[in-house]
Design an enzyme around this catalytic site. Structure first.
Site, PDB file in Angstrom:
ATOM      1  CB  THR A  32      -8.162  -9.472   0.377  1.00 61.03           C
ATOM      2  OG1 THR A  32      -9.008  -8.324   0.184  1.00 61.03           O
ATOM      3  CG2 THR A  32      -8.411 -10.469  -0.724  1.00 61.03           C
ATOM      4  CB  CYS A  36     -10.364  -0.876  -3.364  1.00 62.66           C
ATOM      5  SG  CYS A  36      -9.134  -2.158  -3.341  1.00 62.66           S
ATOM      6  CB  CYS A  40      -9.388  -0.629  -7.040  1.00 65.18           C
ATOM      7  SG  CYS A  40      -7.938  -1.688  -6.853  1.00 65.18           S
ATOM      8  NE  ARG A  65      -3.001  -5.839   4.065  1.00 65.79           N
ATOM      9  CZ  ARG A  65      -3.701  -6.984   4.075  1.00 65.79           C
ATOM     10  NH1 ARG A  65      -4.541  -7.241   5.058  1.00 65.79           N
ATOM     11  NH2 ARG A  65      -3.571  -7.848   3.081  1.00 65.79           N
ATOM     12  CB  CYS A  67      -5.933  -1.367  -2.228  1.00 63.40           C
ATOM     13  SG  CYS A  67      -5.524  -2.022  -3.844  1.00 63.40           S
ATOM     14  CB  CYS A  70      -6.740   1.723  -6.115  1.00 65.34           C
ATOM     15  SG  CYS A  70      -7.389   1.197  -4.518  1.00 65.34           S
TER      16      CYS A  70
HETATM   17 ZN   LIG Z   1      -7.461  -1.231  -4.723  1.00 62.07          ZN
END
Ligand SMILES: [Zn+2]
Length: 355
Positions: A32, A36, A40, A65, A67, A70
């Site tokens: 993805t 995190c 998370c 990048r 999240c 969280c």
């Molecule tokens: Zn997260």
């Protein structure tokens, strides 16, 4: 204190959404492209798609990048909650005595129930009890001897909620918390020495150096020592401590030396984190109180950072003299602003020498 130094331990922490691991490391999900906090709430990724990072920078350098769930580009949840409690305290203080908890919660866009829960968690106090203590100007007692909400919040928050400080504490060589104990049960040997910045007293437990204090006379230094460690047994032993004192003096006189001094200092969790952050300021440079506050993930805590600097027990070794006002002004120094100026000037000079 749990540590997260192996891939297995980190993977376990992610699977159990371990809050205590937040900011000890981050994990990224290659499928993805997001990184995190371990806690998370998102659906767990496949192990094969999971990578671990010790710092946020490593994660962003790898092209991942933050999240949205969280908020991994912001302070950990515990820190954000602590800040909410602080904001609520500020609002309560300025609110009329008829104000209800609901009103305060509304202003912060949280439920009354949530606010009450956070107060209990971070201050061991209900919002109502806080309001009452604030009106009676009895906050210090209500906050359990902490002089500010910030101190109380962070002390309580981190003692119970996370190992946010653990890594720093380990690096500083600190043992279990003897929080505000005034050295209860400690046996401290002390002796005097002379540096180019003045006389010092050095105190040692059997684990390491527990204090280095400047003073004009031995009497003054001893009084300072006795105040800080009023419940410890203090024994003067200059002769036995001679090698330690010599090494402390050498380190103070030559800041670039970076001698490996074993230390044994105790403070609140918050103080210990500030002291650790101070040790990251390189010789010859300075940082502002708010830069230090930001570096430990609490950008609003610059006043508490100043308080923690003033409580620093290890003169020069924990370089609180490298913290200055945003205006560049030197501001106060626990051991005299002239001494601070001299330390900073010499460090700069030494830095500019060709090697
Ligand atoms: Zn997260």
């Amino acid at each position: 204190m749990p540590t997260y130094n192996t891939v297995q331990k980190r993977w376990l922490a992610v699977q159990s959404r371990d809050k205590a691991a937040d900011d000890q490391f981050f994990y990224g999900v290659t499928s993805t492209g997001v990184y995190c906090y371990p806690s998370c709430p998102s659906k767990a990724a496949l192990r094969a798609n999971t990578v671990f990072f010790s710092t946020r920078n490593e994660a962003t350098d790898a092209g991942l990048r933050a999240c949205k769930r969280c908020r991994s580009d912001e302070a950990p949840l515990a820190v954000r909650q602590a800040q909410l409690v602080e904001d609520a305290c500020q609002l309560i203080k300025n609110a009329p005595s008829s104000a209800k908890v609901e009103d305060i919660a509304d202003q912060l866009s949280v439920s009354r129930y949530h606010l009450q829960k956070l107060f209990q968690h971070y201050l061991s106090l209900s919002p109502k009890a806080y309001a009452k203590a604030a009106r009676a100007q009895d906050l210090e007692r209500a906050l359990n001897a902490s002089s500010t909400v910030t101190e109380a919040v962070y002390a309580a928050g981190y003692e119970s909620a996370s190992t946010y400080y653990a890594e720093g504490a380990e690096r500083l060589g600190m043992s279990a918390k003897r929080y505000q104990s005034k050295g209860d049960g400690l046996h401290i040997r002390y002796g005097f020495g002379t540096t180019r910045y003045g006389k010092i007293v050095v105190g040692c437990t059997d684990k390491g150096v527990c204090c280095i204090l400047f003073g004009d006379t031995q009497q003054h230094m001893l009084e300072d020592l006795e105040t800080r460690f009023s419940k410890a047994t203090l024994v003067r032993d200059t002769q036995k401590l001679e090698p330690v004192i010599a090494s402390v003096v050498e380190q103070i006189d030559t800041p670039s030396l970076n001698a490996n001094l074993s230390v044994d200092v105790q403070g609140t969790a918050f103080q210990e984190q500030v002291w650790q952050a101070l040790r990251q300021i390189p010789t010859g440079s300075t940082a502002t109180y708010s830069e230090v506050a930001t570096s430990i993930g609490k950008p609003k805590a610059s006043r508490a950072v100043a308080t923690a600097c003033a409580a620093n027990p290890l003169a020069v070794i924990v370089p609180c003299h490298r913290v200055v006002r945003a205006s560049g002004e030197l501001s106060g120094y626990r051991w005299g602003v002239e001494r601070k100026r001299a330390l900073l000037t010499d460090e700069k000079e030494e830095n500019s020498k060709p090697t």
